[in-house]
Design an enzyme around this catalytic site. Structure first.
Site, mmCIF file in Angstrom:
data_model
loop_
_atom_site.group_PDB
_atom_site.id
_atom_site.type_symbol
_atom_site.label_atom_id
_atom_site.label_comp_id
_atom_site.label_asym_id
_atom_site.label_seq_id
_atom_site.Cartn_x
_atom_site.Cartn_y
_atom_site.Cartn_z
ATOM 1 N N ASP A 28 0.855 -1.678 -0.506
ATOM 2 C CA ASP A 28 -0.273 -0.251 -0.172
ATOM 3 C C ASP A 28 0.461 1.212 0.241
ATOM 4 O O ASP A 28 0.045 2.146 0.301
ATOM 5 C CB ASP A 28 -0.812 -0.075 0.960
ATOM 6 N N CYS B 206 -21.667 -4.130 4.000
ATOM 7 C CA CYS B 206 -21.658 -4.942 2.731
ATOM 8 C C CYS B 206 -22.093 -6.293 3.185
ATOM 9 O O CYS B 206 -21.495 -7.438 4.548
ATOM 10 C CB CYS B 206 -20.632 -4.690 2.505
#
Length: 368
Positions: free
Chosen positions: A157, A271
């Site tokens: 990242d 989600c």
């Protein structure tokens, strides 16, 4: 003898046999890699090739041209490296995508109800994942080098690597309507690590989109940061505003931040695919849970030295004291509790402009 045989039929048979042995060797290596990754504690491991995201450049350029990246100018830096792994490292022949699950054992939205306390994003409840995951990736990578003599590059990242498009091509998951990666096995609570290697390894199949007609992640966003499904305007995203954005936040957005002082989990938390996720097992990601939901009245008084000491080893530390206090002041302004007023007045003369501005705003909100 077979290779030098003048019989073309025999030569063809030999070529097929050599090719079959080569492919079998690649598959055997792939199985060893996957087994080792799981043994090292990774949640999943998938493989892809470096040339599978030719469309990523156009999508990223469109995103940048629309200004949706806000102050994150690093997305435009090294643009070619980001969109083509072979420019980043010409020797790369295979890409290993590893995931690490950090699914919470609690309702991530519950803390938003505690208006007088500061809510941290779930991933900030432990040690900085960049450090934890990179250590594990290096250990895994060292094993791979010893086993094969390969060259590798490890990323978590912080390099110009488009992890999410590559991860979808590798079969880990798909980029959902909230633009985060979603997995049928892990939900969307996971980190991604990437290993480039010059080895030839058989790739996995690409994952397809399974969002269907669901729009829960879009509907819950407090700031309406999604102009359309699969597209995020970071300039309105609370995670961006509390972590990446420097200086004062637009006044229209401050009241929508609530008590979120570092990041936002709303779109992740709702989600439906999370119901299939196993709770995270890496203890390092839960080692600093005591830092979540601390009293805003205590946090707002932190000096730079206090802040650095308190959040040492936490991802929160990287935003610095000034941005952190700015966020705390927005949360105080949103709390509706006048008990904080006496603590705010001393910050009107703070050395940081954004802190002074936030203190004045919070006072005006509480005095209404």
């Amino acid at each position: 003898l077979w290779i030098t045989c003048p019989d073309l039929c025999h030569q063809s048979i030999m070529q097929i046999w050599i090719f079959s042995m080569f492919e079998a060797s690649k598959l055997q290596l792939k199985e060893k890699i996957k087994l080792k990754a799981i043994q090292e504690g990774f949640s999943s491991v998938h493989l892809t090739l470096p040339d599978v995201i030719p469309e990523a450049g156009n999508k990223l350029r469109e995103y940048l041209d629309q200004g949706f990246h806000g102050q994150m100018i690093w997305l435009d830096n090294r643009f070619e490296w980001r969109t083509n792994p072979k420019i980043l490292w010409p020797e790369v022949r295979s890409i290993i995508i590893l995931s690490e699950n950090y699914a919470p054992k609690f309702d991530a939205l519950e803390g938003l109800k505690k208006k007088d306390r500061g809510n941290l994003s779930v991933y900030a409840h432990g040690k900085d994942y960049h450090i934890v995951m990179k250590k594990k990736l290096k250990k895994f990578g060292s094993w791979l080098v010893r086993q094969t003599g390969a060259e590798i590059k490890v990323f978590v990242d912080t390099a110009p690597v488009m992890e999410k498009p590559l991860a979808q091509k590798a079969g880990l998951g798909w980029q959902g309507k909230h633009t985060n990666l979603v997995s049928r096995d892990l939900g969307n609570w996971f980190f991604i690590g990437v290993v480039f290697t010059n080895l030839d390894i058989a790739p996995d199949d690409e994952e397809t989109d399974h969002c269907g007609i669901c729009t829960k992640c879009l509907d819950i966003c407090p700031t309406s940061a999604f102009p359309e499904p699969y597209k995020l305007d970071a300039r309105r995203c609370i995670s961006y505003l509390t972590i990446e954005h420097k200086g004062p936040v637009d006044i229209e957005l401050r009241s929508k931040i609530g008590n979120r002082i570092y990041g936002c989990d709303d779109c992740l938390a709702v989600c439906p695919w999370n119901k299939f996720a196993v709770k995270g097992s890496e203890l390092s990601y839960y080692s600093k849970q005591e830092l979540n939901l601390l009293p805003l009245g205590e946090l707002v008084l932190l000096t730079d030295e206090d802040f650095r000491r308190k959040y040492s080893g936490s991802p929160v530390k990287r935003i610095g004291r000034n941005r952190f206090i700015r966020n705390v002041l927005y949360a105080i302004g949103n709390s509706g509790q006048k008990k904080f007023l006496s603590r705010l007045k001393r910050l009107i003369n703070d050395n940081d402009e954004s802190v002074r501005d936030a203190a004045i705003w919070a006072i005006s909100k509480l005095q209404v």
